[in-house]
Design an enzyme around this catalytic site. Structure first.
Site, short mmCIF file in Angstrom:
data_model
loop_
_atom_site.label_atom_id
_atom_site.label_comp_id
_atom_site.label_asym_id
_atom_site.label_seq_id
_atom_site.Cartn_x
_atom_site.Cartn_y
_atom_site.Cartn_z
N ASN A 118 1.03 -1.19 -0.12
CA ASN A 118 -0.12 -0.08 -0.20
C ASN A 118 0.75 1.31 0.27
O ASN A 118 1.63 1.33 0.94
CB ASN A 118 -0.74 0.04 1.44
CG ASN A 118 -1.81 1.31 1.29
OD1 ASN A 118 -1.20 2.16 1.06
ND2 ASN A 118 -3.17 0.87 1.52
N ASP A 171 -0.04 4.51 -0.09
CA ASP A 171 -0.83 5.62 0.31
C ASP A 171 0.26 6.82 0.80
O ASP A 171 0.23 7.98 0.82
CB ASP A 171 -2.05 5.58 1.45
CG ASP A 171 -3.13 4.65 1.00
OD1 ASP A 171 -3.90 4.35 2.02
OD2 ASP A 171 -3.14 4.20 -0.25
N ARG A 198 3.89 18.86 1.43
CA ARG A 198 4.56 20.13 0.78
C ARG A 198 4.03 20.57 -0.60
O ARG A 198 4.36 21.54 -1.17
CB ARG A 198 6.24 19.93 0.40
CG ARG A 198 6.93 20.03 1.76
CD ARG A 198 7.18 21.44 2.28
NE ARG A 198 7.93 21.67 3.17
CZ ARG A 198 9.22 21.69 3.23
NH1 ARG A 198 9.84 21.74 2.00
NH2 ARG A 198 10.06 22.02 4.17
N THR A 210 -6.83 6.89 10.61
CA THR A 210 -6.68 6.16 9.56
C THR A 210 -7.91 5.00 9.91
O THR A 210 -8.78 5.19 10.52
CB THR A 210 -5.46 5.04 9.81
OG1 THR A 210 -5.27 3.86 8.99
CG2 THR A 210 -5.50 4.45 11.22
N GLU A 250 -11.22 -8.92 3.44
CA GLU A 250 -9.78 -8.63 3.95
C GLU A 250 -10.06 -8.38 5.37
O GLU A 250 -11.11 -7.45 5.78
CB GLU A 250 -9.53 -7.43 3.31
CG GLU A 250 -7.94 -7.06 3.87
CD GLU A 250 -7.11 -6.02 3.28
OE1 GLU A 250 -6.98 -5.92 1.81
OE2 GLU A 250 -6.33 -5.38 3.77
N GLY A 259 -1.72 -2.13 9.77
CA GLY A 259 -0.93 -2.10 11.03
C GLY A 259 0.24 -3.23 10.87
O GLY A 259 0.98 -3.39 12.10
N GLY A 292 1.16 -1.41 4.35
CA GLY A 292 1.76 -0.32 3.73
C GLY A 292 2.43 0.65 4.73
O GLY A 292 3.77 1.18 4.55
N HIS A 293 1.82 1.39 5.73
CA HIS A 293 2.27 2.21 6.41
C HIS A 293 3.76 2.13 7.08
O HIS A 293 4.75 2.45 7.00
CB HIS A 293 1.41 2.55 7.58
CG HIS A 293 1.86 3.73 8.61
ND1 HIS A 293 2.82 3.61 9.70
CD2 HIS A 293 1.92 4.96 8.42
CE1 HIS A 293 2.87 4.89 10.11
NE2 HIS A 293 2.49 5.77 9.38
C1 LIG Z 1 -8.05 -0.35 4.94
C2 LIG Z 1 -6.71 -0.07 5.54
O1 LIG Z 1 -6.77 -0.60 6.74
C3 LIG Z 1 -5.63 0.81 4.73
O2 LIG Z 1 -5.72 -0.07 3.56
C4 LIG Z 1 -6.11 2.09 4.61
O3 LIG Z 1 -5.74 2.47 3.45
C5 LIG Z 1 -5.81 2.90 5.73
O4 LIG Z 1 -5.81 4.30 5.43
P1 LIG Z 1 -4.79 5.13 5.43
O5 LIG Z 1 -4.07 4.56 4.55
O6 LIG Z 1 -5.46 6.49 5.18
O7 LIG Z 1 -4.26 5.16 6.86
N1 LIG Z 2 -5.72 -2.66 3.89
C1 LIG Z 2 -4.84 -2.63 4.60
C2 LIG Z 2 -3.60 -1.85 3.62
O1 LIG Z 2 -3.68 -1.90 2.65
C3 LIG Z 2 -2.26 -1.49 4.33
O2 LIG Z 2 -2.78 -0.99 5.89
P1 LIG Z 2 -1.35 -0.35 6.65
O3 LIG Z 2 -0.42 -1.35 6.66
O4 LIG Z 2 -0.97 0.92 5.81
O5 LIG Z 2 -1.88 -0.14 7.96
#
Ligand SMILES: CC(=O)[C@@H](O)[C@H](O)COP(=O)(O)O
Ligand SMILES: NCC(=O)COP(=O)(O)O
Length: 246
Positions: A7, A9, A18, A100, A151, A195, A216-217
């Site tokens: 992910n 994002d 910025r 989130t 999911e 997470g 992702g994060h």
């Molecule tokens: C659904 C999920 O848990 C994530 O894929 C989602 O993208 C979280 O939102 P943010 O990326 O805005 O934190």
């Molecule tokens: N649906 C979960 C995702 O895409 C990624 O979640 P995260 O690892 O950014 O919390």
């Protein structure tokens, strides 16, 4: 093999801080693809706090691996999904004030509307995934709604682990394991995410019914120190180790 969806994002979060063109989420997605990601996930939020409409267009055009478009179940987002026809569309709950995603979609409480909402996306060829908690009622409702995939939200499991609340973490993990079994028994493909880190991914990856993890994060955070490729490679190793025969 257990697939890893990356992910991106929060590459866009850094960019938007910025208003510069960099870092470009497409560049990150292509690097992740090169590093072995099995798919790319991007969440087009209603408030566009990170991923933009243009990002989705660029990803849909350029990726060689599947794109999983995360979105709220709104008319606006349905039109965007029907325009791009991504490999997968994952419906997630959204609240403007949330930092989130805070919980799973209430499919059981919105079944008729979601069943109608899912149908054109499925007919357009996208695999529809519903982002839900492991509550059996939600899993059964997801199957009734015509989704191909659920999911399972791993956020509570990860939070309890981070807080050191082992009893609640283990109870959450047991619920996720049972939910994965139920979902698979209903013919749903089972994914998990939210997470996940190097430290928490193992027990989730070990659940045999799970076909894909979306992460992702943590990977974007880790990439600040090691680079995206090495972060993905390390997550892949942790996932594979969890699946290796004892
Ligand atoms: C659904 C999920 O848990 C994530 O894929 C989602 O993208 C979280 O939102 P943010 O990326 O805005 O934190
Ligand atoms: N649906 C979960 C995702 O895409 C990624 O979640 P995260 O690892 O950014 O919390």
């Amino acid at each position: 093999m257990l697939r890893l969806g990356v992910n991106i994002d929060h590459v866009a979060t850094v960019r938007n801080a910025r208003g510069t063109p960099w870092p470009d989420p497409l560049r990150a997605a292509l690097m992740a693809q090169q590093a072995g990601a099995d798919g790319i996930t991007a969440h087009l939020r209603e408030d566009r706090r990170h991923i933009s409409d243009a990002d989705i267009a660029h990803l849909a055009d350029a990726l060689d691996v599947p794109l999983n478009l995360e979105m709220a179940a709104t008319a606006e987002m349905q039109a965007i999904a029907l325009r791009h026809r991504p490999h997968a569309v994952c419906l997630v709950p959204e609240k403007r004030e949330e930092r989130t995603t805070e919980g799973g979609l209430d499919v059981a409480g919105d079944l008729a509307r979601l069943a109608d909402y899912v149908a054109p996306l499925r007919e357009a060829g996208s695999r529809v995934s519903l982002f839900i908690g492991h509550d059996p009622r939600q899993i059964e409702a997801a199957a009734a709604a015509g989704a191909a995939v659920v999911e399972l939200h791993t956020g509570a499991y990860c939070d309890f682990d981070t807080a050191g609340d082992i009893a609640r973490r283990d109870a959450e993990l047991a619920g996720l394991a049972e939910g994965a079994r139920l979902a698979a028994s209903l013919g749903l493909e089972v994914h998990a995410g939210h997470g996940l880190t190097f430290d928490t991914v193992g027990p989730i990856a070990a659940l045999p019914q799970i076909a894909e993890l979306n992460i992702g994060h943590f990977l974007i955070a880790e990439s600040i120190f090691t680079g995206l490729g090495p972060a993905i490679a390390q997550m892949r190793r942790r996932m594979d180790a969890a699946r290796a025969p004892a």
